[in-house]
Design a protein around this motif. Structure first.
Motif, short mmCIF file in Angstrom:
data_model
loop_
_atom_site.label_atom_id
_atom_site.label_comp_id
_atom_site.label_asym_id
_atom_site.label_seq_id
_atom_site.Cartn_x
_atom_site.Cartn_y
_atom_site.Cartn_z
N ASP A 139 0.82 -1.21 0.00
CA ASP A 139 0.00 0.00 0.00
C ASP A 139 0.86 1.26 0.00
OD1 ASP A 139 -2.19 -1.65 0.08
OD2 ASP A 139 -2.39 -1.56 2.26
N THR A 140 2.00 1.21 0.69
CA THR A 140 2.89 2.38 0.72
C THR A 140 3.48 2.66 -0.67
OG1 THR A 140 3.47 1.87 3.01
CG2 THR A 140 4.93 3.36 1.82
N LEU A 141 3.77 1.61 -1.41
CA LEU A 141 4.39 1.78 -2.73
C LEU A 141 3.41 2.29 -3.78
CD1 LEU A 141 6.63 -1.41 -2.86
CD2 LEU A 141 7.32 0.94 -2.33
N ILE A 142 2.11 2.36 -3.46
CA ILE A 142 1.15 2.89 -4.43
C ILE A 142 1.45 4.36 -4.74
CG2 ILE A 142 -1.30 3.42 -4.78
CD1 ILE A 142 -2.01 0.94 -3.27
N GLY A 143 1.97 5.07 -3.72
CA GLY A 143 2.27 6.48 -3.95
C GLY A 143 3.29 6.73 -5.03
N LEU A 144 4.12 5.73 -5.34
CA LEU A 144 5.13 5.91 -6.40
C LEU A 144 4.52 5.90 -7.79
CD1 LEU A 144 8.00 3.65 -5.02
CD2 LEU A 144 7.80 6.14 -4.88
N ASN A 145 3.23 5.57 -7.91
CA ASN A 145 2.59 5.59 -9.23
C ASN A 145 2.42 7.01 -9.76
OD1 ASN A 145 2.41 2.82 -9.02
ND2 ASN A 145 0.26 2.83 -8.39
N THR A 146 2.58 8.01 -8.88
CA THR A 146 2.47 9.40 -9.30
C THR A 146 3.81 10.03 -9.66
OG1 THR A 146 2.63 10.17 -7.01
CG2 THR A 146 0.43 9.70 -7.86
N VAL A 147 4.88 9.26 -9.51
CA VAL A 147 6.23 9.78 -9.75
C VAL A 147 6.67 9.37 -11.15
CG1 VAL A 147 8.61 9.83 -8.94
CG2 VAL A 147 6.73 9.65 -7.30
N ASP A 148 7.29 10.28 -11.85
CA ASP A 148 7.83 10.00 -13.19
C ASP A 148 9.30 9.60 -13.07
OD1 ASP A 148 5.43 10.65 -14.39
OD2 ASP A 148 5.97 12.77 -14.55
N PHE A 149 9.62 8.37 -13.53
CA PHE A 149 10.98 7.86 -13.49
C PHE A 149 11.52 7.74 -14.91
CE2 PHE A 149 9.02 6.27 -9.61
CZ PHE A 149 10.00 6.55 -8.65
N SER A 150 12.82 7.91 -15.04
CA SER A 150 13.49 7.78 -16.33
C SER A 150 14.84 7.11 -16.10
CB SER A 150 13.66 9.15 -16.99
OG SER A 150 14.36 9.02 -18.21
N PHE A 151 15.03 5.90 -16.66
CA PHE A 151 16.25 5.12 -16.44
C PHE A 151 16.81 4.66 -17.76
CE2 PHE A 151 13.39 4.15 -12.81
CZ PHE A 151 14.05 4.90 -11.85
N CYS A 152 18.07 4.40 -17.77
CA CYS A 152 18.76 3.80 -18.91
C CYS A 152 19.21 2.40 -18.51
CB CYS A 152 19.96 4.65 -19.32
SG CYS A 152 20.88 3.98 -20.72
N LEU A 153 18.70 1.39 -19.20
CA LEU A 153 18.98 0.00 -18.85
C LEU A 153 20.11 -0.59 -19.69
CD1 LEU A 153 15.29 -1.29 -18.57
CD2 LEU A 153 16.77 -0.42 -16.76
N LYS A 154 20.85 0.22 -20.42
CA LYS A 154 21.94 -0.29 -21.25
C LYS A 154 23.30 -0.18 -20.59
CE LYS A 154 19.59 0.80 -25.57
NZ LYS A 154 19.66 1.54 -26.86
N GLY A 155 23.36 0.42 -19.40
CA GLY A 155 24.65 0.56 -18.74
C GLY A 155 25.11 -0.71 -18.07
N ASP A 156 26.33 -0.66 -17.54
CA ASP A 156 26.90 -1.82 -16.84
C ASP A 156 26.74 -1.73 -15.33
OD1 ASP A 156 27.73 -2.76 -19.28
OD2 ASP A 156 29.70 -1.75 -19.15
N GLY A 157 26.04 -0.72 -14.84
CA GLY A 157 25.87 -0.58 -13.40
C GLY A 157 24.97 -1.63 -12.80
N LEU A 158 24.13 -2.27 -13.61
CA LEU A 158 23.21 -3.28 -13.08
C LEU A 158 23.93 -4.57 -12.74
CD1 LEU A 158 20.20 -2.75 -15.54
CD2 LEU A 158 20.50 -1.80 -13.25
#
Length: 449
Positions: free
Chosen positions: A163-182
Motif C-alpha cells: 500500500d505504501t508503494l502505491i504512492g510511487l505511481n504518481t512519480v515519473d521515473f526515467s532510467f537507462c537500462l543499457k549501462g553496466d551498473g546493473l
C-alpha cells in the motif's frame, strides 16, 4: 546440564526472533521514509539513476526482497545463494501484460541480480510496482517456498508495504537500462543518515545552548558571560529561523505543485463532464426522434390495415353479389323439366317419321334452328295440324324419290328420349347434322333440300 542447554536454546531463539522483528521494523520504516523523500523530490524534477534518494530506495527495496531468502538446493544437496529475481519470476508470472519475458531477453543483463534490478526500474517506469508486489504476496505457496520464517515477505507488514508503494505511481521515473551498473556484484548499502533525527529530552544534563556558551567562553576569555550567552542565543535563533524558513518554503512549493496538479485535473474532469453531458443530450434527442418516428409509423400501419380491411369487406360483398346474380341468371335461362319432356317427345316423333320414310331432308344452321324445328314438330302433333302435315309429307315423298336418305340423326335414335340426352345437343355440332356457318338464314325453320 540439560536444563541449562534448554534455557540457552530458548534464549538464543528469543534473541533470533527479536533481531528478525527489529530488522523487519527497521526496513519497513526506512522504506516508508525513502518513499516520502522520493515524492518530495519528484515535485521538482524527474527521478533517474543519479539521484541519491533513488539509490537509497533501491538499496532498501533489495534488502527487503532478500531478507531471509532461502538458498537454491542443487542436485548434490548443496545450497547455493539465490536472488530475489527467481522469486519474482515465479510469483509474478500471472500478472497481465508483465515484463518478465522482455527482461529475460535483454542482452546486456545476464546475472539474476542484474535482472532483478532491471525489473525494479522497469516496473517503476510502468508505475506498476505495487501491482506486482500484491500479486506476488497472493501466491502464498511460492512465497513460503522461497522465504524462511520471519521474513518481511511472510509478515503482515508486507501488505502495508504494498500500500505504501502505491504512492510511487504518481512519480515519473526515467532510467537507462543499457549501462553496466546493473551487473555490479557488490552488495548495496543503506544510508540511514537522511532519516536520523535526534530529539533532546528535557531531562538532559547538557543542552546545545550550554555547549555553545562553553565554546564561546573558551574562544574569547576577555568577553563577559552575558555577551557570550546573548551571542549564542542569537545564533541559535537565527539557525532555527533559517531552518523554519526552508521547511516552509519546501512545504509551499509542494503545496503549489499539488495545487497546480489538482487544478489541471479539475479542468480535465470538467471538460470530460461537459463532453459526457453533451453526448447524453444527443443520445436523448436521438431516442426521442426514434420514438416519434416509431409512433408515426405505427399509426400509418394501423391506418393501412384498416383501409385494407375495408377493401377486403367490399370485395367480399361484391363477390357474393356476383355469385348470386350469376346463379339467378343461369336459373332463369335453363328450361323447365316439362318443356324438356315435350321436346324429347317431339324429337322421338321426328325420328319415327324418318324411319318410316316421312323425313324431309333438312340442314340446320345452329341448335336454335333445331329447337325451332322441334317446336314445329310439337305443334304438328296437335289434331288440327295432323292432316296438313301428312299431306305435305306425301308431296315431299314424290320430290325426293331420286335422292338418297341422309343418315344424319340415325345414330341418335333412342338417345334423345330423356332430359339428359337433350342437354347434350350442344355436342352435335358436326358436318352431318348442321349446315355450314357461311349459310345464313334469317329465321329459324325447316328448309327443304
Amino acid at each position: 546440564m540439560a536444563s541449562l542447554s534448554v534455557g540457552l536454546h530458548v534464549i538464543r531463539k528469543r534473541g533470533i526472533g527479536r533481531s528478525a522483528a527489529v530488522e523487519r521494523r527497521n526496513l519497513l520504516t526506512v522504506c516508508r521514509f525513502s518513499v516520502k523523500t522520493l515524492l518530495d523530490r519528484s515535485c521538482f524534477e524527474t527521478i533517474d539513476d543519479s539521484f541519491p534518494e533513488f539509490i537509497n530506495f533501491v538499496s532498501i527495496l533489495e534488502h527487503i526482497f532478500n531478507h531471509r531468502l532461502k538458498g537454491q538446493t542443487t542436485w548434490f544437496g548443496y545450497e547455493s545463494p539465490r536472488s530475489f529475481w527467481d522469486y519474482i519470476k515465479a510469483a509474478c508470472s500471472k500478472v497481465p501484460h508483465n515484463c518478465i519475458r522482455s527482461i529475460e531477453s535483454m542482452e546486456n543483463v545476464r546475472s539474476s541480480r542484474a535482472k532483478g534490478r532491471a525489473w525494479i526500474r522497469v516496473v517503476l517506469m510502468e508505475k506498476r510496482l505495487s501491482e506486482y508486489l500484491s500479486s506476488a504476496l497472493r501466491d502464498l505457496k511460492t512465497t513460503r517456498r522461497c522465504y524462511e520464517e520471519g521474513a518481511v515477505m511472510l509478515g503482515e507488514e508486507a501488505g502495508l508495504l504494498a500500500d505504501t508503494l502505491i504512492g510511487l505511481n504518481t512519480v515519473d521515473f526515467s532510467f537507462c537500462l543499457k549501462g553496466d551498473g546493473l551487473d555490479s556484484s557488490s552488495p548495496t548499502v543503506i544510508d540511514y543518515t537522511p532519516y536520523l533525527k535526534f530529539t533532546q529530552s528535557t531531562d538532559s544534563i547538557s543542552s546545545d545552548e550550554e555547549e555553545m556558551r562553553t565554546l564561546g567562553s573558551s574562544g574569547s576569555e576577555s568577553s563577559s558571560p552575558d555577551k557570550t550567552a546573548t551571542a549564542a542565543s542569537i545564533f541559535t535563533e537565527q539557525s532555527n529561523l533559517v531552518n523554519k524558513c526552508k521547511r516552509f518554503e519546501q512545504k509551499y512549493r509542494t503545496a503549489l505543485e499539488q495545487k497546480g496538479y489538482l487544478e489541471e485535473l479539475v479542468r480535465l474532469r470538467e471538460a470530460q463532464l461537459s463532453e459526457a453531458m453533451s453526448h447524453n443530450k444527443a443520445l436523448q434527442q436521438n431516442l426521442a426522434d426514434a420514438h416519434l418516428s416509431h409512433t408515426l409509423e405505427k399509426e400509418q400501419l394501423e391506418y393501412i390495415i384498416l383501409e385494407l380491411q375495408d377493401q377486403l369487406t367490399v370485395m367480399k360483398n361484391n363477390d357474393l353479389r356476383s355469385r348470386q346474380e350469376l346463379t339467378a341468371h343461369l336459373t332463369n335461362q335453363w328450361p323447365s323439366p316439362v318443356v324438356l319432356d315435350a321436346n324429347a317427345v317431339a324429337l322421338d316423333t321426328l325420328l319415327y317419321r324418318k324411319s318410316t320414310g316421312q323425313w324431309e331432308e333438312k340442314s340446320f344452321q345452329s341448335l336454335e334452328q333445331l329447337s325451332a324445328d322441334i317446336s314445329l314438330s310439337q305443334s304438328s302433333l296437335e289434331p288440327s295440324h295432323t292432316l296438313s302435315v301428312e299431306a305435305r309429307t306425301v308431296g315431299a315423298q314424290w320430290r325426293r324419290r331420286d335422292k338418297e336418305e341422309t343418315p344424319s340423326l340415325r345414330g341418335l335414335c333412342g338417345s334423345l328420349t330423356s332430359v339428359t340426352s337433350y342437354k347434350s345437343l350442344a355436342s352435335l355440332k358436326s358436318s352431318e347434322c348442321l349446315a355450314s356457318p357461311a349459310t345464313e338464314i334469317s329465321s329459324p325453320g325447316i328448309t327443304p333440300s
